[in-house]
Design a protein around this motif. Structure first.
Motif, PDB file in Angstrom:
ATOM      1  N   UNK A 161       1.384   6.489  -0.835  1.00  0.00           N
ATOM      2  CA  UNK A 161       0.297   6.254   0.110  1.00  0.00           C
ATOM      3  C   UNK A 161       0.231   7.473   1.014  1.00  0.00           C
ATOM      4  N   UNK A 162      -0.540   8.466   0.595  1.00  0.00           N
ATOM      5  CA  UNK A 162      -0.595   9.711   1.356  1.00  0.00           C
ATOM      6  C   UNK A 162      -1.611  10.653   0.752  1.00  0.00           C
TER       7      UNK A 162
ATOM      8  N   UNK B 265      -6.548   4.661   3.724  1.00  0.00           N
ATOM      9  CA  UNK B 265      -5.695   3.503   4.037  1.00  0.00           C
ATOM     10  C   UNK B 265      -6.524   2.223   4.140  1.00  0.00           C
ATOM     11  N   UNK B 266      -6.046   1.168   3.470  1.00  0.00           N
ATOM     12  CA  UNK B 266      -6.771  -0.096   3.526  1.00  0.00           C
ATOM     13  C   UNK B 266      -5.964  -1.241   2.944  1.00  0.00           C
ATOM     14  N   UNK B 267      -6.576  -2.432   2.920  1.00  0.00           N
ATOM     15  CA  UNK B 267      -5.879  -3.650   2.512  1.00  0.00           C
ATOM     16  C   UNK B 267      -5.384  -3.586   1.076  1.00  0.00           C
ATOM     17  N   UNK B 268      -6.170  -3.016   0.176  1.00  0.00           N
ATOM     18  CA  UNK B 268      -5.770  -2.946  -1.238  1.00  0.00           C
ATOM     19  C   UNK B 268      -4.492  -2.116  -1.390  1.00  0.00           C
TER      20      UNK B 268
ATOM     21  N   UNK C 201       1.452  -1.970  -2.154  1.00  0.00           N
ATOM     22  CA  UNK C 201       2.755  -1.520  -1.653  1.00  0.00           C
ATOM     23  C   UNK C 201       3.688  -2.708  -1.412  1.00  0.00           C
ATOM     24  N   UNK C 202       3.162  -3.762  -0.804  1.00  0.00           N
ATOM     25  CA  UNK C 202       3.958  -4.961  -0.529  1.00  0.00           C
ATOM     26  C   UNK C 202       4.499  -5.551  -1.835  1.00  0.00           C
TER      27      UNK C 202
ATOM     28  N   UNK D 257       2.643   1.780   8.539  1.00  0.00           N
ATOM     29  CA  UNK D 257       3.727   1.174   7.761  1.00  0.00           C
ATOM     30  C   UNK D 257       4.046  -0.251   8.216  1.00  0.00           C
ATOM     31  N   UNK D 258       3.729  -0.565   9.462  1.00  0.00           N
ATOM     32  CA  UNK D 258       4.114  -1.847  10.071  1.00  0.00           C
ATOM     33  C   UNK D 258       3.725  -3.076   9.230  1.00  0.00           C
ATOM     34  N   UNK D 259       2.492  -3.156   8.694  1.00  0.00           N
ATOM     35  CA  UNK D 259       2.145  -4.336   7.894  1.00  0.00           C
ATOM     36  C   UNK D 259       3.025  -4.514   6.656  1.00  0.00           C
ATOM     37  N   UNK D 260       3.437  -3.393   6.058  1.00  0.00           N
ATOM     38  CA  UNK D 260       4.273  -3.462   4.847  1.00  0.00           C
ATOM     39  C   UNK D 260       5.679  -3.944   5.215  1.00  0.00           C
TER      40      UNK D 260
END
Length: 266
Positions: free
Chosen positions: A97-98, A129-132, A137-138, A170-173
């Motif tokens: 993710x970058x 960066x987005x929900x998908x 990643x999760x 990164x926090x949501x992951x």
């Protein structure tokens, strides 16, 4: 450390965002600071937690702003991340993710892109960066991929104000997986040690100049460098009081350094 002692240092490690520029806007006094570094034959390195651009692109960015700096003077968190993964697991794969700065660094280190069953999920600061992206990643981390972050910055300065940076993205992951990422960039000593090696100067003869207490200043302190906080980025003089450590010197910006050299020479 006073300004006279600062001027006597042999090596200067400088952050970029908030120290040299905001976005595409050069900060006041930067040209004079760079002229002074080159005239005094100081060793200097731009050590940035941003991994969005390659050293060559950073060189060209400064060139567009009227500054001539060789690409060898830049070291990014993307390069540090690629070096770390290659030393840990040569030939590994990663879901990235970058932006291209991070992707190029990983590719050059022999790390392949893999969004099916990667060894690592590497998070930088992607423009898309987005929900998908977060959801993928999760799922990959829950399936066993190790979580790596390029840097520890929560926010960063831009031309139009403060923007969320790597740790915020990164926090949501981390929350969704319950897994804590390993952060490679400043203040991780790994990146600072490599920076000092590239600088070619012992820590006692070097100084770290940055605009963030929680990355730049703590990285300098923990690596044995003297530290200078500039108020041209995200940290204010008042906010310094919230931290249990202090920079050795606080300046309005890097332009204060050549101005002091000129004053002391009179």
């Amino acid at each position: 450390m006073d300004l006279k002692q600062l001027l006597e240092k042999k090596g200067f490690i400088c952050d970029m965002d908030g120290v040299i520029y905001h976005g595409n806007r050069l900060l006041p006094g930067v040209k004079e600071f760079l002229d002074w570094l080159q005239k005094e034959e100081k060793n200097f390195l731009f050590l940035t937690n941003s991994g969005q651009n390659t050293p060559r692109e950073l060189q060209q960015k400064l060139e567009r702003m009227g500054l001539a700096v060789d690409a060898s003077h830049f070291y990014t968190s993307a390069l540090a991340t690629a070096h770390f993964l290659n030393s840990q697991a040569p030939g590994c794969s990663a879901y990235v993710m970058g932006d291209h700065g991070l992707q190029n660094a990983l590719y050059d280190a022999g790390i392949t892109y893999n969004d099916v069953n990667p060894d690592y999920v590497v998070v930088g600061e992607p423009a898309g960066y987005g929900l998908a992206m977060i959801t993928k990643a999760v799922r990959l981390v829950n399936a066993g991929a190790k979580l790596i972050a390029t840097n520890y910055d929560l926010t960063g300065p831009t031309e139009s104000g403060i923007a969320p940076a790597c740790r915020a993205l990164l926090a949501p992951i981390e929350l969704a997986t319950g897994k804590q990422a390993y952060y490679v960039g400043k203040p991780n000593p790994l990146m600072m040690r490599t920076g000092l090696k590239l600088l070619g100067v012992h820590s006692e003869d070097a100084v770290m100049i940055g605009d963030r207490m929680d990355t730049d200043i703590v990285a300098g302190i923990e690596s044995g460098l003297d530290t200078v906080l500039v108020l041209s980025g995200v940290t204010t003089r008042e906010e310094c009081l919230n931290f249990p450590y202090r920079p050795r010197l606080i300046l309005d910006g890097v332009g204060d350094i050549p101005a002091a050299a000129q004053t002391l020479a009179l």
